[in-house]
Design a protein around this motif. Sequence first.
Motif, short mmCIF file in Angstrom:
data_model
loop_
_atom_site.label_atom_id
_atom_site.label_comp_id
_atom_site.label_asym_id
_atom_site.label_seq_id
_atom_site.Cartn_x
_atom_site.Cartn_y
_atom_site.Cartn_z
N ARG A 111 -13.06 79.86 29.25
CA ARG A 111 -12.19 81.00 29.00
C ARG A 111 -11.79 81.09 27.52
NH1 ARG A 111 -7.73 80.58 32.87
NH2 ARG A 111 -7.17 78.81 31.62
N SER A 112 -11.43 79.97 26.92
CA SER A 112 -10.96 80.00 25.54
C SER A 112 -12.05 80.46 24.58
CB SER A 112 -10.40 78.64 25.13
OG SER A 112 -11.38 77.63 25.28
N VAL A 113 -13.27 79.94 24.73
CA VAL A 113 -14.33 80.35 23.81
C VAL A 113 -14.76 81.79 24.05
CG1 VAL A 113 -15.19 78.02 23.32
CG2 VAL A 113 -16.18 79.31 25.19
N ILE A 114 -14.82 82.20 25.30
CA ILE A 114 -15.18 83.60 25.62
C ILE A 114 -14.13 84.54 25.04
CG2 ILE A 114 -15.39 85.28 27.52
CD1 ILE A 114 -17.84 83.63 27.52
N TYR A 115 -12.87 84.21 25.25
CA TYR A 115 -11.79 85.08 24.75
C TYR A 115 -11.83 85.16 23.22
CZ TYR A 115 -7.32 87.19 23.84
OH TYR A 115 -6.36 88.04 23.40
N LEU A 116 -11.92 84.02 22.55
CA LEU A 116 -11.92 84.03 21.09
C LEU A 116 -13.14 84.76 20.52
CD1 LEU A 116 -10.66 80.40 20.38
CD2 LEU A 116 -9.42 82.54 19.96
N PHE A 117 -14.28 84.64 21.20
CA PHE A 117 -15.50 85.26 20.70
C PHE A 117 -15.50 86.77 20.94
CE2 PHE A 117 -20.00 86.46 20.93
CZ PHE A 117 -20.48 85.88 19.76
#
Length: 163
Positions: A111-117
């Motif tokens: 979730r964190s990498v998808i959201y930031l990207f």
Amino acid sequence: MNCNQQAEYLANTYADTILRLSYTYLKNTHDAQDICQTVFVKLLTHPQEFESVEHEKAYILRMTANACKDVLKSPWRRKTCGLEVAANVPAPQAEDGSVLAAVNKLPVRYRSVIYLFYFEGYQAAEIGTILGIPTATVHTRLSRGRAKLKTMLGGIEHEPQNG
């Protein structure tokens, strides 16, 4: 003069001047206080001998101005804004069945990498720096996160068309 006396002397003599100068550069009271603290720490950890009080004051003001310029040109400062600006931007609302709702159901690592990207627009190397993980790990988590999202959202494999 011992360290406590030196700190008291610097605070009584230069704190207001440093705060005012810092505020003129940074337009933020908290940042100006941080600069004041930084200047005092440098002065106390690396004591200097000055020819005169005027030389001491000029040195401290130059040190303050340089510290402010360093803050202004830092990459972190360019990517941030004041809280008053952010307060007017509503948080995205996740509706049932939306992509954001599906992203929010992912495990935190994806979730964190998808959201930031996708939502914040960071590149993989920047995400790695933010999260303290290697860039390759970011790419792996993006790939696995996309695969999980595809499954959650009922994605269909597309066959290449012959033609």
